[in-house]
Design an enzyme around this catalytic site. Sequence first.
Site, PDB file in Angstrom:
ATOM      1  CE  LYS A 111      -4.386  -1.538   1.881  1.00 31.36           C
ATOM      2  NZ  LYS A 111      -5.451  -1.281   2.854  1.00 31.36           N
ATOM      3  CE  LYS A 194      -5.576  -8.047  -2.064  1.00 35.93           C
ATOM      4  NZ  LYS A 194      -5.255  -7.719  -0.670  1.00 35.93           N
ATOM      5  CE  LYS A 197     -13.828  -3.129  -0.158  1.00 36.21           C
ATOM      6  NZ  LYS A 197     -13.761  -2.901   1.295  1.00 36.21           N
TER       7      LYS A 197
HETATM    8  P1  AMP Z   1     -11.039  -5.307   2.718  1.00 37.79           P
HETATM    9  O1  AMP Z   1     -11.878  -4.970   1.548  1.00 37.79           O
HETATM   10  O2  AMP Z   1      -9.587  -5.189   2.423  1.00 37.79           O
HETATM   11  O3  AMP Z   1     -11.450  -4.604   3.971  1.00 37.79           O
HETATM   12  O4  AMP Z   1     -11.274  -6.859   2.977  1.00 37.79           O
HETATM   13  C1  AMP Z   1     -12.388  -7.393   3.669  1.00 37.79           C
HETATM   14  C2  AMP Z   1     -12.308  -8.905   3.698  1.00 37.79           C
HETATM   15  O5  AMP Z   1     -12.353  -9.440   2.372  1.00 37.79           O
HETATM   16  C3  AMP Z   1     -11.021  -9.465   4.321  1.00 37.79           C
HETATM   17  O6  AMP Z   1     -11.334 -10.598   5.104  1.00 37.79           O
HETATM   18  C4  AMP Z   1     -10.182  -9.839   3.143  1.00 37.79           C
HETATM   19  O7  AMP Z   1      -9.286 -10.894   3.432  1.00 37.79           O
HETATM   20  C5  AMP Z   1     -11.242 -10.302   2.142  1.00 37.79           C
HETATM   21  N1  AMP Z   1     -10.767 -10.117   0.762  1.00 37.79           N
HETATM   22  C6  AMP Z   1     -10.436  -8.932   0.164  1.00 37.79           C
HETATM   23  N2  AMP Z   1     -10.050  -9.136  -1.110  1.00 37.79           N
HETATM   24  C7  AMP Z   1     -10.145 -10.485  -1.329  1.00 37.79           C
HETATM   25  C8  AMP Z   1      -9.899 -11.320  -2.461  1.00 37.79           C
HETATM   26  N3  AMP Z   1      -9.487 -10.817  -3.632  1.00 37.79           N
HETATM   27  N4  AMP Z   1     -10.109 -12.655  -2.331  1.00 37.79           N
HETATM   28  C9  AMP Z   1     -10.548 -13.178  -1.156  1.00 37.79           C
HETATM   29  N5  AMP Z   1     -10.798 -12.438  -0.054  1.00 37.79           N
HETATM   30  C10 AMP Z   1     -10.609 -11.114  -0.127  1.00 37.79           C
END
Ligand code: AMP
Length: 335
Positions: A111, A194, A197
Site C-alpha cells: 500500500k 488480487k 477495491k
Molecule cells: P477489505 O476490503 O480489504 O477490507 O477486505 C475485507 C475482507 O475481504 C477481508 O477478510 C479480506 O481478506 C477479504 N478479501 C479482500 N479481497 C479479497 C480477495 N481478492 N479474495 C478473497 N478475499 C478477499
Amino acid sequence: MKRIFSGVQPTGNLHLGNYLGAIRNWVRLQQEFECIYCVVDLHAITVPQDPAELTASTREVAASLMASGIDPDQSILFNQSCVPQHAELAWVFNCVARLGWLNRMTQFKEKAGKNRENATVGLYSYPTLMASDILVYKATHVPVGEDQKQHLELTRDIAQAFNAMVGEDFFPLPEPQILGQATRVMSLRDGSAKMSKSDASDFSRITLTDDADAIMSKIKKAKTDPEPLPSEVEGLEDRPEARNLVSIFAALADRDEAGVLADFGGQGFGVFKPALAELAIEKLSPITGEMNRLMADPGYLDQILATGANKAYALARPIMAEVRQRVGFLGSSAG
Ligand code: AMP
Ligand code: TRP
C-alpha cells in the site's frame, strides 16, 4: 467459548473477493456462534478519504453486509469509530509491538508503494489497530481472506507479548478462519493480482452493485488462455486465469474444483464463461436488489449501526478496563 470477530473497510463497493473470501463465511458462522462484525472506518483513514464519501461508503458496506445475510439482531454490526476502546487498546499495542514486527508486513509495503516516506503513520500501525479490534472483545476466531493471514499472525504475537508482560493468559490467541473455495479471488484482468477495491480497472472486479448486464460483460471480457478447460485440477497449474474462474464457479456453486471440472473439462471458455456469468447473476442479483432497498433508507441503517455500537461498547468497555488496570493506568476512561 468461541467468539467471532471480523472487519471490512468502507472504501468503495464490496466485490466478489470480499463476498466469497469473507462475508459469505461471516453469514454462515452467525448461525452457530456469537459474532461481531465491524465496518472499519478508522482503518479507512490510513489513506486519504473524502469525508462525505466515507460516510456514504460506511452506510453502503453496512447495507451490503445485511443484504448478504448478516442479521443485526443475531450478530453485532457497527462501525469501528463509534467504540473508542478500539483506538484506546491500539495505543497500548503500539507500545507492545516492535518496529521489527511491523517492518515485515507485506500489506504495508504494497500500500505504501515506492514513496514510503510519504505513507501515514496510521498506515504503518494499521495492524496494531486490527489486533485491538479483535482482542478488545477477546475474540477467538477471525474469518478472513488469505491476504489477512500475516496480520492475524501479528495479532497472536501481540497477544502473546501482552500476556507475557502482565504475567497471565489475559488475551486468547485468535485463530484465522480461511474458509471456502475462493480464499483469494484474483483480478479478472490479471490472474497474478488480487481482486481489489483499489484496482483502477472496473473490469478487474465484480461488485455487489453490478447488474446482470455488467456481470455478463465483465465475465465475458475476463482474461483467459486459448486452451479448453482441463478435466483434472492438476491441469490448472500455470493457468492462473483459468484457475481463478474455476474457483469462483466452485465457490458460488458450493462445490469443489474437481466437481466443476468433471462437468466442464474439455469445454472452451465460450461455454464456461456464460455458465459462470449466469451462476454469478443468480447468486448476486438478490443481494444487489436487497442492498438497493436498504440504501433507500439511510436513517434505518444509521439506527442499526448505532444499536450495534452500543452492544459492542458493552462488551469492549469492561475488557478495556481490565487492560487499563493491568497496565497500571489510574482511573477509568471517561464517558
Ligand atoms: P477489505 O476490503 O480489504 O477490507 O477486505 C475485507 C475482507 O475481504 C477481508 O477478510 C479480506 O481478506 C477479504 N478479501 C479482500 N479481497 C479479497 C480477495 N481478492 N479474495 C478473497 N478475499 C478477499
Ligand atoms: N485489515 C482487514 C482488511 O483489510 C480489515 C480488518 C480490520 C479486519 N480489522 C479487522 C479483519 C479485524 C479481521 C479482524 O481486510
